[in-house]
Design an enzyme around this catalytic site. Structure first.
Site, PDB file in Angstrom:
ATOM      1  N   SER A   1       0.854  -1.186   0.000  1.00 50.56           N
ATOM      2  CA  SER A   1       0.000   0.000   0.000  1.00 50.56           C
ATOM      3  C   SER A   1       0.887   1.231   0.000  1.00 50.56           C
ATOM      4  O   SER A   1       1.843   1.311   0.776  1.00 50.56           O
ATOM      5  CB  SER A   1      -0.916   0.009   1.224  1.00 50.56           C
ATOM      6  OG  SER A   1      -1.783   1.127   1.188  1.00 50.56           O
TER       7      SER A   1
ATOM      8  N   HIS B   1       2.225  12.231  -0.818  1.00 49.69           N
ATOM      9  CA  HIS B   1       1.725  13.608  -0.747  1.00 49.69           C
ATOM     10  C   HIS B   1       2.864  14.555  -1.131  1.00 49.69           C
ATOM     11  O   HIS B   1       3.755  14.820  -0.321  1.00 49.69           O
ATOM     12  CB  HIS B   1       1.233  13.932   0.668  1.00 49.69           C
ATOM     13  CG  HIS B   1       0.020  13.168   1.083  1.00 49.69           C
ATOM     14  ND1 HIS B   1      -1.222  13.390   0.520  1.00 49.69           N
ATOM     15  CD2 HIS B   1      -0.151  12.197   2.014  1.00 49.69           C
ATOM     16  CE1 HIS B   1      -2.105  12.584   1.089  1.00 49.69           C
ATOM     17  NE2 HIS B   1      -1.483  11.849   1.991  1.00 49.69           N
TER      18      HIS B   1
ATOM     19  N   HIS C   1      -2.332   7.275  -4.739  1.00 51.02           N
ATOM     20  CA  HIS C   1      -2.524   6.131  -3.851  1.00 51.02           C
ATOM     21  C   HIS C   1      -2.549   4.875  -4.705  1.00 51.02           C
ATOM     22  O   HIS C   1      -3.053   4.884  -5.827  1.00 51.02           O
ATOM     23  CB  HIS C   1      -3.859   6.262  -3.090  1.00 51.02           C
ATOM     24  CG  HIS C   1      -4.376   4.961  -2.558  1.00 51.02           C
ATOM     25  ND1 HIS C   1      -5.352   4.225  -3.206  1.00 51.02           N
ATOM     26  CD2 HIS C   1      -4.037   4.243  -1.452  1.00 51.02           C
ATOM     27  CE1 HIS C   1      -5.603   3.124  -2.515  1.00 51.02           C
ATOM     28  NE2 HIS C   1      -4.824   3.108  -1.457  1.00 51.02           N
TER      29      HIS C   1
ATOM     30  N   ASN D   1      -2.609   0.266  -4.197  1.00 53.71           N
ATOM     31  CA  ASN D   1      -2.653  -0.880  -3.290  1.00 53.71           C
ATOM     32  C   ASN D   1      -2.863  -2.135  -4.120  1.00 53.71           C
ATOM     33  O   ASN D   1      -3.685  -2.155  -5.037  1.00 53.71           O
ATOM     34  CB  ASN D   1      -3.804  -0.691  -2.289  1.00 53.71           C
ATOM     35  CG  ASN D   1      -4.015  -1.913  -1.417  1.00 53.71           C
ATOM     36  OD1 ASN D   1      -4.883  -2.743  -1.704  1.00 53.71           O
ATOM     37  ND2 ASN D   1      -3.246  -2.025  -0.364  1.00 53.71           N
TER      38      ASN D   1
ATOM     39  N   ARG E   1      -3.165  -6.431  -3.285  1.00 49.00           N
ATOM     40  CA  ARG E   1      -3.264  -7.300  -2.114  1.00 49.00           C
ATOM     41  C   ARG E   1      -3.805  -8.683  -2.488  1.00 49.00           C
ATOM     42  O   ARG E   1      -4.463  -8.855  -3.520  1.00 49.00           O
ATOM     43  CB  ARG E   1      -4.156  -6.661  -1.057  1.00 49.00           C
ATOM     44  CG  ARG E   1      -5.558  -6.339  -1.574  1.00 49.00           C
ATOM     45  CD  ARG E   1      -6.350  -5.461  -0.614  1.00 49.00           C
ATOM     46  NE  ARG E   1      -7.676  -5.169  -1.154  1.00 49.00           N
ATOM     47  CZ  ARG E   1      -7.947  -4.155  -1.964  1.00 49.00           C
ATOM     48  NH1 ARG E   1      -6.995  -3.310  -2.333  1.00 49.00           N
ATOM     49  NH2 ARG E   1      -9.174  -3.961  -2.409  1.00 49.00           N
TER      50      ARG E   1
ATOM     51  N   HIS F   1      -4.737   7.534 -16.857  1.00 46.35           N
ATOM     52  CA  HIS F   1      -5.770   6.566 -17.236  1.00 46.35           C
ATOM     53  C   HIS F   1      -5.343   5.705 -18.418  1.00 46.35           C
ATOM     54  O   HIS F   1      -5.676   4.507 -18.466  1.00 46.35           O
ATOM     55  CB  HIS F   1      -7.083   7.286 -17.527  1.00 46.35           C
ATOM     56  CG  HIS F   1      -7.872   7.607 -16.292  1.00 46.35           C
ATOM     57  ND1 HIS F   1      -8.820   6.758 -15.788  1.00 46.35           N
ATOM     58  CD2 HIS F   1      -7.826   8.664 -15.448  1.00 46.35           C
ATOM     59  CE1 HIS F   1      -9.342   7.279 -14.687  1.00 46.35           C
ATOM     60  NE2 HIS F   1      -8.756   8.432 -14.456  1.00 46.35           N
TER      61      HIS F   1
ATOM     62  N   HIS G   1     -20.720  11.901   1.761  1.00 41.09           N
ATOM     63  CA  HIS G   1     -21.197  13.003   2.601  1.00 41.09           C
ATOM     64  C   HIS G   1     -20.863  14.371   1.999  1.00 41.09           C
ATOM     65  O   HIS G   1     -21.397  15.391   2.425  1.00 41.09           O
ATOM     66  CB  HIS G   1     -20.605  12.886   4.013  1.00 41.09           C
ATOM     67  CG  HIS G   1     -19.116  12.988   4.073  1.00 41.09           C
ATOM     68  ND1 HIS G   1     -18.296  11.957   3.696  1.00 41.09           N
ATOM     69  CD2 HIS G   1     -18.309  13.999   4.470  1.00 41.09           C
ATOM     70  CE1 HIS G   1     -17.031  12.326   3.867  1.00 41.09           C
ATOM     71  NE2 HIS G   1     -17.012  13.561   4.323  1.00 41.09           N
TER      72      HIS G   1
END
Length: 301
Positions: free
Chosen positions: A88, A92, A102, A104, A106, A142, A172
């Site tokens: 992971s 920044h 970011h 990751n 797994r 992309h 939210h």
């Protein structure tokens, strides 16, 4: 497969951290080896206060043991054991003109009490979170993702791009965390793809990461920026923090399985602002970013 994939992510961690140190030119990754009391451990590498990267981490872990009750309920299974390993990373950059990234990759196995594998799958992805939107950077990122996917199945890129847009959605706030990339999970053996095929696909994506990100960093890291640009970056970083602590399954999994807190929260940026009811100026570059985050677009025609 678990030994094969763990060997792969160890080598990938070395490749990525070596290249990022070269790109930064100042800071080096500090390595921290840790053990999990219930079983397993990891190798955390963190870079801070560099010429390019303000803070970042490229971590690997391999943990195992009884599946915690909270995760049994989540997976709808009863008393069983698990093994999980992965790499992971979060970076920044100092400059608001360089996007946060970011990624990751797994692998997960579950066992019955006799030690038989009852389920196994791969997951992962990579996604970009810019503060100022350069269309050519979004297209490059992309396109690199699509190229990796297309080598295995032409349906993967549109499917996993869509899942990425859906997953990295700050419900939210009614906006995306960034401009997406790839997100895939529960990639299990089937008639079309056995577990070895999935390994080949996931490693293809992992190997594409540096090509997807480093050219963008090199192109943008020397662009001049103002204090206002930096303030905007810190405000947007606040939204990044909100997603990771409220919605991100990886963060929640780590917290519920007694993961190493320093490694889990490594993803959080060092300087963040929350400004009350902040809205960018009409017609500004900042508003241009928000418009795309509110309505994710197709970058590859």
């Amino acid at each position: 497969m678990k030994e094969k994939f763990y060997q792969y992510i160890q080598e990938l961690q070395d490749t990525i951290t070596n290249k990022l140190e070269e790109v930064d030119g100042k800071a080096k990754f500090q390595e921290d080896l840790w053990k999990r009391p219930e079983g397993g451990g990891g190798r955390t590498r963190v870079i801070e206060n560099g010429a390019v990267f303000e803070k970042g981490g490229v971590n690997i872990s391999a943990v195992h043991g009884p599946l915690p009750k909270a995760m049994q309920a989540y997976f709808k299974v009863e008393d069983c054991d698990f093994f999980a390993c992965g790499l992971s990373l979060v970076l920044h950059p100092k400059s608001p003109m360089v996007p946060t990234v970011h990624a990751n990759w797994r692998y997960f196995e579950m066992y019955d009490k006799q030690g038989n594998i009852i389920d196994s799958w791969f997951g992962g992805g990579q996604d970009l979170t810019p503060y100022y939107l350069f269309d050519e950077d979004a297209i490059h990122f992309h396109q690199t993702c699509k190229t990796a996917c297309d080598k295995h199945n032409k349906k993967f890129y549109p499917e996993y791009k869509k899942k990425c847009d859906e997953y990295f959605w700050n419900a939210h706030r009614n906006e995306a965390r960034g401009i997406g990339g790839l997100f895939f999970d529960y990639c299990k053996a089937s008639e079309d793809m056995d577990i070895e095929n999935w390994f080949n696909f996931v490693s293809e994506v992992g190997n594409s990461f540096l090509e997807a990100y480093v050219p963008i960093v090199e192109k943008r890291k020397t662009i001049p920026h103002s204090e206002a640009n930096r303030n905007w970056q810190e405000i947007r970083r606040g939204r990044y923090v909100e997603f990771n602590l409220v919605h991100d399954k990886g963060t929640l999994f780590g917290l519920k399985t007694n993961g190493r807190i320093e490694s889990i929260l490594m993803s959080l940026p060092p300087h963040v602002q929350w400004v009350y009811d902040h809205h960018p100026e009409k017609g500004s570059d900042e508003e241009k970013l928000i418009q795309v985050l509110e309505n994710p677009k197709e970058w590859i025609k």
